[in-house]
Design a protein around this motif. Sequence first.
Motif, PDB file in Angstrom:
ATOM      1  N   ASN A   1       1.033  -1.088   0.096  1.00  0.00           N
ATOM      2  CA  ASN A   1       0.098  -0.027   0.065  1.00  0.00           C
ATOM      3  C   ASN A   1       0.747   1.277  -0.051  1.00  0.00           C
ATOM      4  O   ASN A   1       0.422   2.239  -0.608  1.00  0.00           O
ATOM      5  N   ILE A   2       1.919   1.332   0.448  1.00  0.00           N
ATOM      6  CA  ILE A   2       2.854   2.407   0.778  1.00  0.00           C
ATOM      7  C   ILE A   2       3.504   2.710  -0.638  1.00  0.00           C
ATOM      8  O   ILE A   2       3.406   3.839  -1.109  1.00  0.00           O
ATOM      9  N   CYS A   3       3.806   1.582  -1.271  1.00  0.00           N
ATOM     10  CA  CYS A   3       4.340   1.791  -2.618  1.00  0.00           C
ATOM     11  C   CYS A   3       3.299   2.262  -3.494  1.00  0.00           C
ATOM     12  O   CYS A   3       3.647   2.823  -4.594  1.00  0.00           O
ATOM     13  N   PHE A   4       2.063   1.894  -3.520  1.00  0.00           N
ATOM     14  CA  PHE A   4       1.017   2.095  -4.361  1.00  0.00           C
ATOM     15  C   PHE A   4       0.719   3.847  -4.036  1.00  0.00           C
ATOM     16  O   PHE A   4       0.537   4.272  -5.036  1.00  0.00           O
ATOM     17  N   ILE A   5       0.777   4.139  -2.862  1.00  0.00           N
ATOM     18  CA  ILE A   5       0.468   5.328  -2.685  1.00  0.00           C
ATOM     19  C   ILE A   5       1.344   6.319  -3.180  1.00  0.00           C
ATOM     20  O   ILE A   5       1.124   7.380  -3.867  1.00  0.00           O
ATOM     21  N   ILE A   6       2.727   5.927  -3.067  1.00  0.00           N
ATOM     22  CA  ILE A   6       3.840   6.867  -3.425  1.00  0.00           C
ATOM     23  C   ILE A   6       3.836   6.696  -5.030  1.00  0.00           C
ATOM     24  O   ILE A   6       3.966   7.888  -5.609  1.00  0.00           O
ATOM     25  N   ASN A   7       3.369   5.865  -5.647  1.00  0.00           N
ATOM     26  CA  ASN A   7       3.451   5.826  -7.242  1.00  0.00           C
ATOM     27  C   ASN A   7       2.095   6.703  -7.808  1.00  0.00           C
ATOM     28  O   ASN A   7       2.459   7.106  -8.626  1.00  0.00           O
ATOM     29  N   PHE A   8       1.180   6.764  -6.924  1.00  0.00           N
ATOM     30  CA  PHE A   8      -0.195   7.219  -7.206  1.00  0.00           C
ATOM     31  C   PHE A   8       0.190   8.811  -7.186  1.00  0.00           C
ATOM     32  O   PHE A   8      -0.214   9.381  -8.166  1.00  0.00           O
TER      33      PHE A   8
ATOM     34  N   ILE B   1       0.148  11.593 -10.268  1.00  0.00           N
ATOM     35  CA  ILE B   1      -0.551  12.760 -10.108  1.00  0.00           C
ATOM     36  C   ILE B   1       0.271  13.885 -10.495  1.00  0.00           C
ATOM     37  O   ILE B   1       0.053  14.884 -11.109  1.00  0.00           O
ATOM     38  N   LEU B   2       1.408  14.002  -9.606  1.00  0.00           N
ATOM     39  CA  LEU B   2       2.380  15.063  -9.855  1.00  0.00           C
ATOM     40  C   LEU B   2       2.849  15.160 -11.157  1.00  0.00           C
ATOM     41  O   LEU B   2       3.325  16.378 -11.864  1.00  0.00           O
TER      42      LEU B   2
END
Length: 93
Positions: free
Chosen positions: A78-85, A89-90
Motif C-alpha cells: 500500500n505504501i508503494c502504491f500511494i507513492i506511485n499514485f 498525479i504530480l
Amino acid sequence: MEVTIDPRILNKVLLICQKNSTKLDQISKRQDEMEAMMVEKNDKIDQILSKFEVQNNADNKVVKDKGKKTKNEFYQVNICFIINFFLFILSLF
C-alpha cells in the motif's frame, strides 16, 4: 373371484425390480465413496487451516515484539502504491 396374472407381465415387473435394486446398490456404493472422499477432503482442509493458524500466531508474535520489523506485506504494498499514485498525479501537472 379369482384374478389371473399374466406371467409375462409378472416377469417384466420382476426384471424392473431387479434393475432398480441394482441401481440402488450402485447409488449406495457411490454415496459411501463420496462420504469417504469428503472426510478426506475435510481432513486436508483442517491441516491447511492449522498451518495458517500457526503462521498467523507466528506473525502476531513478531508484531507484538517492539523494534522488530513487521513481515506484513500488505502495508508495504500500500505504501508503494500511494507513492506511485502521488508521483503519477504530480507528473500530470
